[in-house]
Design a protein around this motif. Structure first.
Motif, short mmCIF file in Angstrom:
data_model
loop_
_atom_site.label_atom_id
_atom_site.label_comp_id
_atom_site.label_asym_id
_atom_site.label_seq_id
_atom_site.Cartn_x
_atom_site.Cartn_y
_atom_site.Cartn_z
N LEU A 171 35.23 24.44 46.87
CA LEU A 171 35.76 25.55 46.10
C LEU A 171 35.15 25.57 44.70
N ARG A 172 35.03 24.41 44.08
CA ARG A 172 34.47 24.37 42.72
C ARG A 172 32.98 24.68 42.73
N ALA A 173 32.30 24.33 43.81
CA ALA A 173 30.89 24.72 43.93
C ALA A 173 30.77 26.23 44.00
N ALA A 174 31.70 26.86 44.71
CA ALA A 174 31.70 28.33 44.79
C ALA A 174 32.02 28.95 43.44
N MET A 175 32.91 28.33 42.67
CA MET A 175 33.20 28.81 41.32
C MET A 175 31.93 28.81 40.47
N GLU A 176 31.15 27.73 40.60
CA GLU A 176 29.91 27.61 39.84
C GLU A 176 28.93 28.71 40.24
N ARG A 177 28.78 28.93 41.55
CA ARG A 177 27.83 29.93 42.03
C ARG A 177 28.21 31.34 41.60
N ASN A 178 29.50 31.62 41.60
CA ASN A 178 29.96 32.98 41.33
C ASN A 178 30.36 33.23 39.88
N GLY A 179 30.30 32.19 39.05
CA GLY A 179 30.67 32.35 37.66
C GLY A 179 32.16 32.53 37.45
N TRP A 180 32.97 31.94 38.34
CA TRP A 180 34.42 32.02 38.19
C TRP A 180 34.91 30.81 37.39
N PRO A 181 35.58 30.99 36.29
CA PRO A 181 36.17 29.85 35.59
C PRO A 181 37.40 29.30 36.30
N ALA A 182 37.98 30.11 37.20
CA ALA A 182 39.18 29.68 37.92
C ALA A 182 39.34 30.51 39.19
N VAL A 183 40.11 29.96 40.13
CA VAL A 183 40.49 30.67 41.35
C VAL A 183 42.01 30.62 41.48
N LEU A 184 42.60 31.76 41.85
CA LEU A 184 44.04 31.86 42.06
C LEU A 184 44.30 31.83 43.56
N VAL A 185 45.13 30.90 44.02
CA VAL A 185 45.39 30.73 45.45
C VAL A 185 46.87 31.01 45.71
N TYR A 186 47.13 32.02 46.55
CA TYR A 186 48.50 32.46 46.82
C TYR A 186 48.91 32.13 48.25
N GLY A 187 50.18 31.81 48.43
CA GLY A 187 50.75 31.64 49.75
C GLY A 187 52.24 31.90 49.70
N ASP A 188 52.81 32.29 50.82
CA ASP A 188 54.26 32.51 50.85
C ASP A 188 54.86 31.71 52.00
#
Length: 385
Positions: free
Chosen positions: A32-49
């Protein structure tokens, strides 16, 4: 299978650190953090119910007991988890996850917990954030998220990052799934034995659920046929004796991981359908290996099932992934493009439907390996149940 969602969740959801230690989640976050680096995302929000939480549980171990939960996972720095619980419940919620910073996201607590966490990422231009699980988020909550983020952030869907890992299981996950299968085997045995004594499908289903709960299942789902295997229905409380074979569906969740199974017990009326269904399942298992495509698997199952038709209950699908969710990845349909992966865990399913020969439903959970399929659990023999 589509089943009734329980109103009240029971069982222990505490983070099992002896089986899933902190380093397991460090490894899960690497991709996931590798994908953040590739896409320039400083963070990812993960939702579940409470209904669907596979990605949230995979990355944080947190499974919402009620309502929802959302993890704020930065590329660097400390994570935060918001849950739809009051502040008095937070000590208990902190036992469910490796994330130390757990906050309430209810009412006025939202602005205190959500908004300040993003201040570190604010710049002169709008920043991009990845999102996982937002497709199932309630519109009211989504509007609250967008209002808090304003024009400072742009949300980008990141669900596909976890699509392959959701089917490919890590060694510790396989251990958890095997435990679920062991419990399911005990429940299925009780299901068949109870029916033989009463010929009441609903009584048998309740007995199976009682056994599963006594063995610490977090969730149990059951469906039974009251019309000789033509359809499956949830519990109705009728407790009527039913003519024809026992045909049903059982699913159990243990420590977050699901195992499920079709069960058919012959009463002497479905010999032909039962034999072809068993042969079809054998063909599926023999073909299950890394690289096998949905179209290939479907063709093998249908050929072995002939002259009977695939039971409509399976919806044209002969399988799918399973793990933290009952359905992971794409269905194995005739025109499907899903491909089995190494160490993937799949639920393979077949059913024969014939007005004269009767109805039968069978399944197996397998692990896909280079040497072939490892059977984790399989429907009991139709004759034995």
């Amino acid at each position: 299978m589509q089943t009734v969602q329980p109103c009240v969740t029971i069982g222990s959801y505490i983070w099992a650190q002896d089986r899933l230690p902190y380093d397991e989640f460090t490894l899960r976050l690497e991709e996931l953090r590798a994908a953040m680096e590739r896409n320039g995302w400083p963070a990812v929000l993960v939702y579940g119910d409470v209904r669907e939480h596979s990605a949230l549980a995979f990355l944080t171990s947190f499974i919402p007991r009620v309502r929802w939960g959302m993890a704020l996972l930065p590329r660097t720095g400390d994570a935060r988890l918001l849950c739809a619980m009051s502040t008095r419940d937070l000590p208990a919620m902190r036992t469910l996850t490796w994330i130390a910073d757990v906050r309430s996201g209810m009412g006025p607590e939202w602005q205190k917990a959500f908004d300040p966490w993003f201040e570190r990422f604010t710049g002169d231009q709008a920043q991009k954030l990845g999102t996982i699980g937002f497709d199932i988020m309630a519109p009211v909550l989504y509007a609250t998220v967008r209002r808090s983020l304003g024009d400072r952030f742009v949300l980008q869907r990141a669900d596909d990052i976890l699509a392959t890992p959701s089917c490919r299981k890590r060694p510790r996950e396989l251990t958890m799934i095997r435990a679920s299968c062991k419990l399911l085997e005990a429940a299925a045995k009780t299901f068949a034995e109870s029916w033989r004594g009463s010929h009441e499908p609903e009584t048998a289903a309740l007995d199976a659920e009682r056994v599963a709960r006594s063995l610490a299942a977090q969730d149990v789902r059951t469906l039974v046929s009251l019309d000789g295997g033509r359809t499956l229905a949830p519990f109705q409380g009728r407790f009527e004796k039913s003519a024809g074979p026992l045909v049903g569906y059982l699913a159990v969740k243990v420590a977050g991981y699901w195992a499920d199974m079709f069960v058919t017990v012959d009463d002497g009326s479905i010999t032909s359908a039962a034999g072809r269904a068993a042969a079809s399942l054998d063909a599926l298992i023999a073909s299950a290996r890394p690289g096998a495509t949905a179209a290939e698997l479907h063709a093998k199952a249908i050929a072995a099932l002939a002259p009977h038709k695939l039971h409509p209950i399976v919806g044209g699908s002969v399988g799918h992934g399973i793990g933290l969710s009952l359905h992971e990845g794409a269905e194995f349909r005739a025109a499907g493009d899903a491909v089995m992966v190494e160490d993937g865990v799949y639920m393979l399913q077949v059913g024969a439907a014939d007005a004269k020969a009767g109805n039968a439903l069978l399944s197996a959970m397998v692990r896909s390996t280079a040497k072939g399929a490892e059977i984790l659990i399989r429907s009991p023999s139709i004759a034995e149940g």
